[in-house]
Design an enzyme around this catalytic site. Structure first.
Site, short mmCIF file in Angstrom:
data_model
loop_
_atom_site.label_atom_id
_atom_site.label_comp_id
_atom_site.label_asym_id
_atom_site.label_seq_id
_atom_site.Cartn_x
_atom_site.Cartn_y
_atom_site.Cartn_z
N ASN A 1 1.05 -1.12 0.09
CA ASN A 1 0.13 0.20 -0.22
C ASN A 1 1.13 1.08 -0.04
OD1 ASN A 1 -2.50 -1.47 -0.02
ND2 ASN A 1 -1.83 -2.17 2.32
N GLU B 1 -8.34 -2.82 -2.68
CA GLU B 1 -8.72 -2.34 -1.46
C GLU B 1 -8.20 -0.62 -1.60
OE1 GLU B 1 -6.50 -4.62 1.29
OE2 GLU B 1 -8.06 -5.89 1.67
N ASP C 1 -7.62 -14.30 2.84
CA ASP C 1 -6.80 -13.24 3.17
C ASP C 1 -5.90 -13.98 4.27
OD1 ASP C 1 -4.99 -11.15 3.41
OD2 ASP C 1 -6.37 -10.00 4.59
N GLU D 1 2.30 -16.54 -2.38
CA GLU D 1 2.70 -15.42 -1.35
C GLU D 1 1.88 -16.17 0.13
OE1 GLU D 1 1.86 -11.17 -1.88
OE2 GLU D 1 0.49 -11.43 -0.25
N GLU E 1 -0.43 -12.03 11.21
CA GLU E 1 -1.35 -10.89 11.16
C GLU E 1 -2.69 -11.53 11.74
OE1 GLU E 1 -2.48 -9.18 7.30
OE2 GLU E 1 -4.53 -8.29 8.15
N TRP F 1 -16.55 -6.22 3.68
CA TRP F 1 -15.40 -6.99 3.31
C TRP F 1 -15.53 -8.32 2.67
CZ3 TRP F 1 -10.93 -4.04 3.00
CH2 TRP F 1 -10.98 -3.10 3.96
#
Lengths: 649, 649
Positions: free
Chosen positions: A182, A265, A344, A366, A372, A511
């Site tokens: 980002n 996003e 995710d 990935e 997280e 989401w």
């Protein structure tokens, strides 16, 4: 920062070479110089000529051996161990393999050949230069601030970055992305007037065989340049990127490439101009191709403004629906980077169907080393078993290739390192960084053996310590799964932070992350027959296996099916009883892990033991909270009592 | 800031005095000078002598009239209107009453007497000097930044503060707290080296009859001083406060007093030293007493680290349990400031039982003008009807005194003003500030009539505009209640922000704010017979009324009882059907309000109409989201269909 833990390269790990003769082949490749400096650091005796009879010899392999530039062979004969390398990178990786072998008493009487399974093995740092008001300096970072940046600019002292580069080289990482996907306004300038920052970082990483990558803003021609568009099919835009890339690669000849989060996003992308992702990726690829660099284009694209009332839209479908029709259209130096699951980085997801579906595209897998959704480096969760399962998954059936063989674009992961003394917050989270590097090199390695390897290097040879840490970490990912998300349901986390339970936290959000629990049942119907059709995105035999409630594996049941709480699993338990049982067992196991760590007090250095002990206390508290909130929610909703009569509030 | 809306004092509201002769009694009281300046501003002709036959005359009342210092009498005879004041404050308030009367064509042919019901009518600003990383500059502020502070210090230009002071004086406010009750390190220095900031603000407010109050840090002797304690019974601490207070009151002779949030939500207090709230409050009161100032001690004290599993602890009980045993122990210049409900400014709560229970204590009622839980100045919600209900509640029964008569310490409210062009975010939220001031002066005023008064002053005499805005706002609080929190349940809001729905948002939190919804029913059993006993904190007849499910008012049913969804209300509907019906009706009414505003386009100035229209669109979106999330949650949980078959997702 005064204290800095040496991770898996403490002085002890080098001591086995102290005093030994070491011969490194002549040659002015910088990476051979790195090996020589490592030998000096270990206190070895560098011998140019003649090649000593004992010790370690690092020499080029015969061309006939067919080793790649990063490959090497190890062989031991009498007192001498020989590293035969395909290229200077191989010499460096061979050197560190010898360190690992020495620390664990491994000999290669029969020559052993080492080649990385993937050419690109990269860590993506989600580091910001300017501190983001919500996400902080490191997005999804749980180890303090950035090791690269401080006070809005590159750090003056990059010595820690150099030590980091050495650690990464020792586990085979050969690329690092130095800024967040980002891309903020400040970070976008890394491509323009602040290119010097990238150049300085590249100079630090270069002696360790690591190429620097940059996350870029797809709208940079607009936001940084003089253009009024960033349309990838506009010739001026292509020229702008060609010029910008030439500037980068002139100053950084081994520049690795760009990483792009586009049309995702809120990030800009080609869709604004009616172009598709192939148009966007290829435009950048053509700017990079003359310089031997790649563009990694992330497949993490979905509608993040979904209406929770709309049950026909399924975020899990999005990457496949968007990218599979483009298979065959991507240039050779485009790497499509796909998260392991369709959502995710959840603790448990089925494997993304994009990877097996894109045979004509260089796909990279990935992973997420930063925890997280898996305890944020306050919970001890060893993730290599998860990655091993993912890499070993065989989308076309048991006798067909594993995922690791289908991936040709490389292995990427979000980094878990920051400026705290342990690098990774929880001291035991270092195991994840280690395991990631080793699996990226060789996805067939056994995660349990890797755990022992890491323990031996990091903690030495106290058998009680080794056994204790092994016991704590080996099954810790499944333990975490058991006290958090049942049966593949996912996203029962506190919105925003993603730490701690909130069963309905994302249930009415935009989401696209729902579980549809009601008084009768739970789960998302993703079947072809009656649901969103996501199960049909898999090849056989998995399409059929996932489609049927009779054949879907228990651990992803609720990802594919909406079932009553009384549905009976293959395990023989009902769904509701499984929820209760796993949450009681998981929280109890977390307490057991803490007790096992407690037993190591005095055996592990206090400055490691103490901060980890604090984290174990938090893990026990949090696991108890997970247990009680999840159990209470489903007891209140289902009205079905625990068969064993345990306390549910 | 270029645009600044004049609120209820546009030039038009003054125009009725233009050219009229005005006589103000001789005297050098500064407040009489303020009246003279107001007359000049209105374009009146100031006449000292002789008293003119027409126009307005402002003169002292006969002592025999027995008017207090803020009271006044109005009388009209022929062309002359006379303000007879008890003190200079009364002259100022009389002046603004005349403005209101002129704008609405009201005459007082029979003399009318005006006295404030409460001596203290205060607005508490939750403004920070340093911007708080989570709460921003104004905690729970929805109107931009602070009007007092910018860039970490008092603003250089205080002209806007002066205009604000005038607006407050015009509605009878006589005190303002200039900093947040949650006192940060920066703000604590207002008591010490930054006292000059308070002094400058006091100088701006003084000509408008407004005294300045300061929120203080109970631990200031530790945090600011040289002491190692803030124990209120330690003589050194008492002396420290006496000295600090003398410094304040020497520089600000009309200083109003301290506001204290002690032992609450992490703020320091006397409990750390084993002392109680009376010890703490009296110690400060004795420092303030020589200077004619008060300490306002907030009763908002509860355990904010509660375990949601523990159903015996009831946050609603906390203030009563803590403070009622102390009744009689507080000094005369202690004001115990009690929020209107036992929880926290919810849209609907029963009245706090602390107020009727403390006959020997000066209790102030605390309201919230800022719309923390009531739409955050994005929803048009006129709160005066709520406050009127609260003030008119008769805790001891229908023939006994109303709450407003039991309150002797004053009326306080959290301010809703910031530096945006409309002062209050939503242009229509100005009505709340207006209504608050007017009700604080006279709690028996009719909120619907106050609404018309505010509309006439602010928007003039277009009957369609007046009718339209009246229709939008008059029942807007009950509309908001209907699409958000059913039957007194409360706290179904997004954690942290408190905006938007999250039915389970606070259900498993440590904040003591639960609804205990399960598949069978909902609500908190707070009865004496089977619950937490909270209902027993009320005097009769309300203790018995709240105790019984047969007599509890519908609107607070779920605050006192846990009932099945099929429980039938006094309205005749079941609980579940009430939830569905009110949410459908409430969201439809929000759309109706937006349509009514739409119909005023062209009649209301575009620079007011447009920003309000944007907010109405957000209100409609948000009300729809509330409707659907609440209905879906309870449909999924109860399994009971809507009798009318409307869409629930």
């Amino acid at each position: 920062m005064t204290f800095e833990h040496p991770m898996w390269l403490p002085d002890r790990a080098l001591s086995f070479l102290t005093g030994l003769p070491v011969h490194v082949a002549a040659g002015d490749e910088p990476l051979l110089d790195t090996v020589r400096r490592e030998a000096e650091r270990a206190g070895a005796v560098l011998v140019d000529d003649p090649i000593p009879a004992g010790g370690l010899t690092v020499v080029p392999a015969d061309a006939a051996a067919g080793l790649g530039p990063e490959g090497f062979e190890l062989s031991s004969a009498g007192e001498r161990t020989t590293v035969s390398y395909g290229g200077a990178h191989g010499a460096l990786y061979g050197w560190f393999q010898v360190l690992r072998d020495l620390a664990r008493g491994v000999r290669h009487d029969a020559p052993a050949r080492f080649e990385p399974a993937q050419r690109l093995r990269v860590l993506d740092h989600w580091d910001n230069i300017a501190v983001h008001p919500v996400m902080g300096q490191v997005e999804r970072g749980y180890s303090g601030g950035s090791i690269f940046y401080a006070d809005g600019a590159l750090r003056d002292d990059l010595s820690r970055v150099e030590r980091y580069a050495r650690l990464l080289a020792s586990i085979g990482i050969n690329a690092v992305t130095v800024n967040n996907v980002n891309v903020g306004r400040r970070e976008a300038r890394l491509l323009s007037d602040d290119l010097g920052t990238v150049e300085r970082l590249a100079a630090v990483f270069r002696p360790w065989g690591i190429r620097v990558h940059l996350s870029i803003d797809f709208a940079a021609p607009l936001n940084l340049g003089d253009l009024d568009t960033s349309d990838p099919l506009d010739g001026r835009v292509a020229q702008w990127w060609a010029d910008a890339t030439t500037r980068v690669c002139t100053r950084i000849p081994d520049f690795g490439g760009y990483l792009v989060k586009a049309d995702s996003e809120g990030q800009p992308g080609p869709h604004a101009y009616g172009r598709d992702h192939a148009d966007g990726a290829n435009m950048l690829a053509r700017a990079l191709a003359p310089h031997g660099a790649v563009v990694r284009w992330r497949a993490f694209v979905y509608n993040h403004r979904q209406d929770w009332r709309d049950r026909s839209t399924d975020r899990a479908r999005a990457a496949y629906d968007t990218f599979v029709p483009l298979d065959g259209r991507f240039d050779d130096n485009v790497v499509l980077q796909v998260k392991y699951g369709p959502l995710d980085f959840q603790t448990r997801e089925p494997l993304s169907p994009v990877i097996p579906a894109m045979a004509q595209t260089n796909v990279a897998l990935e992973l997420q080393v930063t925890q997280e959704y898996t305890g944020q480096q306050r919970h001890a969760v060893y993730l290599a078993p998860q990655w091993s399962e993912i890499l070993g998954f065989r989308p076309f059936g048991e006798d067909r290739p594993a995922l690791a063989e289908l991936v040709r674009g490389g292995i990427a992961a979000v980094a878990n390192v920051g400026d705290d003394g342990f690098w990774t917050g929880h001291p035991l989270a270092q195991a994840n960084l280690y395991g990631y590097g080793r699996l990226a090199w060789d996805p067939t390695l056994d995660p349990s053996a890797l755990l022992d390897e890491w323990i031996a290097l990091t903690f030495g040879d106290d058998a009680a310590v080794a056994a204790g840490i092994h016991a704590i970490l080996d099954d810790s990912w499944r333990t975490y799964e058991s006290y958090t998300a049942p049966l593949g349901v996912g996203f029962m986390v506190t919105p925003g932070s993603h730490y701690g339970p909130a069963v309905d936290g994302y249930e009415y959000s935009p989401w696209g992350t729902y579980h549809f629990a009601d008084r009768d049942g739970i789960g998302v119907d993703r079947t072809v027959a009656t649901g969103t059709g996501y199960a049909g995105q898999y090849p056989e035999p998995w399409a059929s296996r996932f489609e049927s409630v009779d054949t879907v594996p228990d651990e992803v049941l609720l990802f594919f099916h909406h079932v009553p709480y009384t549905h009976r699993l293959h395990s023989g338990r009902t769904v509701i009883q499984h929820i209760y049982d796993t949450h009681f067992a998981g929280a109890a196991r977390a307490a057991g892990m803490a007790a096992e760590w407690d037993a190591l007090r005095g055996r592990v250095d206090d400055d490691v033991w103490m901060p980890a002990a604090e984290r174990f206390a938090e893990q026990v508290r949090s696991a108890t909270e997970w247990r009680d909130q999840v159990n209470t929610y489903f007891w209140r909703t289902s009205g079905i009592a625990d068969e064993r009569g345990r306390t549910i509030y």
